[in-house]
Motif scaffolding. Structure first.
Motif, PDB file in Angstrom:
ATOM      1  N   PHE A 110      42.712  12.638 -88.478  1.00  0.00           N
ATOM      2  CA  PHE A 110      41.570  12.395 -87.605  1.00  0.00           C
ATOM      3  C   PHE A 110      41.428  13.525 -86.581  1.00  0.00           C
ATOM      4  CE2 PHE A 110      43.058   8.176 -88.976  1.00  0.00           C
ATOM      5  CZ  PHE A 110      41.934   7.797 -89.683  1.00  0.00           C
ATOM      6  N   GLY A 111      40.177  13.918 -86.341  1.00  0.00           N
ATOM      7  CA  GLY A 111      39.935  15.012 -85.420  1.00  0.00           C
ATOM      8  C   GLY A 111      40.537  16.295 -85.962  1.00  0.00           C
TER       9      GLY A 111
ATOM     10  N   ALA B 219      34.448  16.006 -92.106  1.00  0.00           N
ATOM     11  CA  ALA B 219      34.792  17.226 -91.375  1.00  0.00           C
ATOM     12  C   ALA B 219      34.417  18.441 -92.212  1.00  0.00           C
ATOM     13  CB  ALA B 219      36.282  17.254 -91.043  1.00  0.00           C
ATOM     14  N   THR B 220      34.199  19.562 -91.549  1.00  0.00           N
ATOM     15  CA  THR B 220      33.739  20.771 -92.227  1.00  0.00           C
ATOM     16  C   THR B 220      34.677  21.191 -93.357  1.00  0.00           C
ATOM     17  OG1 THR B 220      32.751  21.509 -90.137  1.00  0.00           O
ATOM     18  CG2 THR B 220      33.003  23.151 -91.860  1.00  0.00           C
ATOM     19  N   ASP B 221      35.980  21.215 -93.081  1.00  0.00           N
ATOM     20  CA  ASP B 221      36.918  21.683 -94.102  1.00  0.00           C
ATOM     21  C   ASP B 221      37.020  20.718 -95.281  1.00  0.00           C
ATOM     22  OD1 ASP B 221      38.152  19.760 -92.516  1.00  0.00           O
ATOM     23  OD2 ASP B 221      40.100  20.762 -92.505  1.00  0.00           O
ATOM     24  N   MET B 222      36.918  19.420 -95.007  1.00  0.00           N
ATOM     25  CA  MET B 222      37.012  18.435 -96.082  1.00  0.00           C
ATOM     26  C   MET B 222      35.744  18.435 -96.944  1.00  0.00           C
ATOM     27  SD  MET B 222      40.064  17.110 -95.878  1.00  0.00           S
ATOM     28  CE  MET B 222      40.524  18.817 -95.549  1.00  0.00           C
TER      29      MET B 222
ATOM     30  N   ALA C 177      30.009  11.196 -98.807  1.00  0.00           N
ATOM     31  CA  ALA C 177      29.894   9.826 -98.307  1.00  0.00           C
ATOM     32  C   ALA C 177      29.849   9.717 -96.792  1.00  0.00           C
ATOM     33  CB  ALA C 177      31.051   8.977 -98.844  1.00  0.00           C
ATOM     34  N   HIS C 178      29.801  10.837 -96.099  1.00  0.00           N
ATOM     35  CA  HIS C 178      29.669  10.806 -94.642  1.00  0.00           C
ATOM     36  C   HIS C 178      28.941  12.054 -94.178  1.00  0.00           C
ATOM     37  CE1 HIS C 178      31.934   7.253 -93.625  1.00  0.00           C
ATOM     38  NE2 HIS C 178      32.931   7.642 -94.385  1.00  0.00           N
ATOM     39  N   GLY C 179      28.385  11.920 -92.970  1.00  0.00           N
ATOM     40  CA  GLY C 179      27.864  13.096 -92.309  1.00  0.00           C
ATOM     41  C   GLY C 179      29.002  13.911 -91.724  1.00  0.00           C
ATOM     42  N   ASN C 180      28.701  15.140 -91.354  1.00  0.00           N
ATOM     43  CA  ASN C 180      29.703  16.023 -90.747  1.00  0.00           C
ATOM     44  C   ASN C 180      29.563  15.958 -89.228  1.00  0.00           C
ATOM     45  OD1 ASN C 180      31.488  17.982 -89.967  1.00  0.00           O
ATOM     46  ND2 ASN C 180      30.452  19.681 -90.990  1.00  0.00           N
ATOM     47  N   TRP C 181      30.438  15.171 -88.594  1.00  0.00           N
ATOM     48  CA  TRP C 181      30.458  15.105 -87.135  1.00  0.00           C
ATOM     49  C   TRP C 181      31.754  15.684 -86.572  1.00  0.00           C
ATOM     50  CZ3 TRP C 181      30.005  10.348 -89.908  1.00  0.00           C
ATOM     51  CH2 TRP C 181      31.218   9.676 -90.120  1.00  0.00           C
ATOM     52  N   ASN C 182      32.598  16.204 -87.434  1.00  0.00           N
ATOM     53  CA  ASN C 182      33.860  16.792 -87.000  1.00  0.00           C
ATOM     54  C   ASN C 182      33.832  18.272 -87.356  1.00  0.00           C
ATOM     55  OD1 ASN C 182      36.472  17.473 -86.377  1.00  0.00           O
ATOM     56  ND2 ASN C 182      37.415  15.802 -87.507  1.00  0.00           N
ATOM     57  N   TRP C 183      33.434  19.080 -86.386  1.00  0.00           N
ATOM     58  CA  TRP C 183      33.289  20.516 -86.626  1.00  0.00           C
ATOM     59  C   TRP C 183      34.572  21.290 -86.346  1.00  0.00           C
ATOM     60  CZ3 TRP C 183      27.912  21.967 -84.101  1.00  0.00           C
ATOM     61  CH2 TRP C 183      26.908  21.237 -84.733  1.00  0.00           C
TER      62      TRP C 183
ATOM     63  N   ASP D 136      37.358  23.405 -84.708  1.00  0.00           N
ATOM     64  CA  ASP D 136      37.328  24.372 -83.603  1.00  0.00           C
ATOM     65  C   ASP D 136      35.906  24.786 -83.230  1.00  0.00           C
ATOM     66  OD1 ASP D 136      40.047  24.383 -83.336  1.00  0.00           O
ATOM     67  OD2 ASP D 136      40.365  26.134 -84.612  1.00  0.00           O
ATOM     68  N   GLU D 137      34.997  24.740 -84.193  1.00  0.00           N
ATOM     69  CA  GLU D 137      33.644  25.213 -83.927  1.00  0.00           C
ATOM     70  C   GLU D 137      32.858  24.264 -83.034  1.00  0.00           C
ATOM     71  OE1 GLU D 137      32.382  26.314 -88.069  1.00  0.00           O
ATOM     72  OE2 GLU D 137      32.217  28.241 -87.064  1.00  0.00           O
ATOM     73  N   SER D 138      33.345  23.029 -82.867  1.00  0.00           N
ATOM     74  CA  SER D 138      32.657  22.108 -81.962  1.00  0.00           C
ATOM     75  C   SER D 138      32.847  22.539 -80.509  1.00  0.00           C
ATOM     76  CB  SER D 138      33.183  20.681 -82.154  1.00  0.00           C
ATOM     77  OG  SER D 138      34.516  20.574 -81.708  1.00  0.00           O
ATOM     78  N   LYS D 139      33.917  23.266 -80.207  1.00  0.00           N
ATOM     79  CA  LYS D 139      34.151  23.714 -78.827  1.00  0.00           C
ATOM     80  C   LYS D 139      33.058  24.678 -78.394  1.00  0.00           C
ATOM     81  CE  LYS D 139      39.149  23.220 -79.408  1.00  0.00           C
ATOM     82  NZ  LYS D 139      40.454  23.933 -79.526  1.00  0.00           N
ATOM     83  N   GLU D 140      32.647  25.546 -79.312  1.00  0.00           N
ATOM     84  CA  GLU D 140      31.559  26.478 -79.026  1.00  0.00           C
ATOM     85  C   GLU D 140      30.277  25.720 -78.712  1.00  0.00           C
ATOM     86  OE1 GLU D 140      28.809  29.460 -81.680  1.00  0.00           O
ATOM     87  OE2 GLU D 140      30.979  29.491 -82.012  1.00  0.00           O
ATOM     88  N   SER D 141      30.002  24.665 -79.513  1.00  0.00           N
ATOM     89  CA  SER D 141      28.794  23.879 -79.303  1.00  0.00           C
ATOM     90  C   SER D 141      28.873  23.107 -77.998  1.00  0.00           C
ATOM     91  CB  SER D 141      28.587  22.912 -80.475  1.00  0.00           C
ATOM     92  OG  SER D 141      27.415  22.175 -80.297  1.00  0.00           O
TER      93      SER D 141
END
Length: 502
Positions: free
Chosen positions: A226-227, A260-263, A276-282, A284-289
């Protein structure tokens, strides 16, 4: 001579044979043409016989024995499909009952029975006439259908690995009992099983078993933690390849749990059919956002989204997941009036008790010194990440599917039917047009799981799973909550009939 006499005796009955069971007169028919457009046909007469649409006509249909529904000023659309649900357990019920006394256990069992008897009606109340459970068995499908009127149900066979996601904490000796479609991999403690059990859990044999049981798809778990954590064993690449090959051989689509992006990149590498899911776990790149550096998708996130679009993978945004995990932490959320459409007074009252708040407390724990408001803000941020990816995929021609993952966890903020309606509203808020939302809820899902010969459009010969709406869904997303009649396998059900009784 006897044959002629028999024919003459039967002829009057043949001439008087009932032509239609149901006629919807003078109605506007709205049907998706493609993922972005819908057709609109005014003043149509729709004739239904048995469970099929027999005719759609500009001329009046007459049958004195038919049930005639006046569609003047109303709109007929295909019934909705929620292509990611989890059935048969009331959201928020504790998994471990040993700490409760006999009276409390009896109350929980009563609540569970209420839920079983209502879940099908709750989906139908919000226009869902088909559901897909991507982690079930033929036995659980039978249980769902055995509790009264319910949507038509389909399932995927879920394929966890030993100690992987959805199989953590299960001893290997019991894995085949608790996860009937688990896949055996090299390195598992195989000495605990006889060879015939191991062989039955090889990719080739378990997919055959799954197909024989009636599954229409295979679900694999691409989740290593997770995360930003990576502490969960991940399925091996050669196992994924074998599962994909066997699924194709049996005509099963492959769905990947990946948020997640990598998965999601891993899923694309193995040519999954449905994300089966949206990508809400970016990662390290989420820190930039989070710092507000750019409104553009980060490079890796964009690259995965582009490949989802390019490869034609069906994308399930499941915005309901982050919403429901956020809302369960909101004080007093359960008293919202919408819950009264799907929950009894007893269920709502229990959710407000200390016992009923257990998952809300669990969600709020382990955050250090963060306030509840900060915890909620963190989840709201991830909601926005998911919406941004959805918007990008939609704007660039991707295939979007209505899917809620109801419930994604033991959160009472995700209830059958109501969560589907809220998902439609969130998809619209994320930037999808109303015509595209209609397609995502009908045609796209039907095509995604090879069910488009039966569902997805209002056409002759298709199953009569239809909605009669009091408002135009191409004008307002709230039209999905203004249902007059649900037609399920040719049988009209008024929405008032599906209302909850206290």
């Amino acid at each position: 001579m006897k044959t002629l006499m028999l024919t003459s005796l039967l002829l009057p009955f043949a001439l008087n044979a009932k032509e239609f069971d149901v006629i919807i007169k003078n109605v506007t028919v709205i049907s998706p043409l493609n993922p972005y457009q819908a057709s609109v046909a005014d003043k149509r007469w729709v004739g239904i016989q048995d469970d099929k649409i027999k005719t759609i006509s500009t001329k009046a249909l007459n049958d004195v024995d038919a049930n005639v529904i006046d569609g003047t000023g109303k709109f007929v659309i295909p019934g909705l499909m929620d292509a990611h649900v989890h059935l048969n357990r009331m959201p928020g019920l504790p998994f471990e009952l040993s700490k409760f006394n006999e009276k409390e256990i009896a109350e929980l069992e009563s609540l569970q029975q209420q839920y079983l008897q209502r879940q099908g009606k709750n989906y139908l109340y919000y226009g869902v006439t088909q559901v897909l459970e991507p982690g079930a068995s033929k036995e659980s499908m039978s249980l769902f259908q055995s509790n009264g009127v319910a949507p038509t149900s389909y399932f995927c066979g879920a394929v966890p690995i030993y100690q992987g996601y959805n199989a953590q904490g299960i001893n290997y000796e019991h894995l085949h009992e608790k996860r009937p479609y688990f896949v055996h991999q090299h390195g598992d403690p195989s000495h605990q099983y006889e060879n015939h059990i191991l062989e039955s859990h090889s990719p080739k044999q378990l997919i055959k078993h799954m197909a024989d049981d009636g599954a229409i798809c295979t679900k694999v778990y691409l989740e290593d933690g997770f995360g930003e954590r990576s502490d969960i064993p991940l399925i091996a690449s050669n196992t994924l390849e074998e599962l994909k090959s066997a699924s194709e051989q049996h005509g099963l689509k492959m769905m990947a749990h990946a948020n997640a992006t990598d998965m999601q990149r891993l899923g694309l590498n193995h040519q999954v059919d449905v994300m089966a899911h949206g990508n809400w776990n970016w990662l390290d790149e989420s820190k930039e956002s989070r710092k507000g550096v750019s409104d553009e998708l980060p490079a890796k996130v964009k690259a995965v989204a582009d490949d989802i679009i390019r490869s034609g993978v069906v994308y399930q945004p499941t915005l309901n997941v982050m919403r429901a995990l956020t809302d369960v932490m909101r004080e007093g959320h359960i008293i919202q009036p919408e819950y009264k459409t799907v929950l009894s007074e007893a269920q709502i009252a229990w959710y407000q008790t200390e016992a009923g708040q257990w998952f809300a407390r669990e969600m709020k724990s382990g955050w250090g010194n963060m306030s509840d408001a900060q915890k909620i803000a963190r989840f709201e941020f991830n909601q926005q990440l998911g919406k941004r990816v959805l918007n990008y995929i939609y704007q660039n021609g991707g295939l979007i599917s209505l899917a809620t993952d109801t419930p994604p966890a033991p959160t009472y903020a995700s209830q059958p039917g109501l969560a589907t309606y809220w998902e439609l509203k969130d998809m619209h808020a994320a930037g999808m047009s109303l015509a595209s939302i209609l397609a995502a809820a009908t045609l796209n899902n039907a095509k995604a799981f090879s069910l488009d010969k039966q569902y997805g459009t209002v056409e002759t010969g298709k199953v009569a799973n239809l909605l009669l709406l009091n408002a135009n869904p191409l004008h307002s997303v709230e039209a999905y909550n203004l249902i007059d009649t649900i037609i399920l396998n040719g049988e009209p059900l008024s929405r008032t009939y599906l209302e909850i009784t206290k």
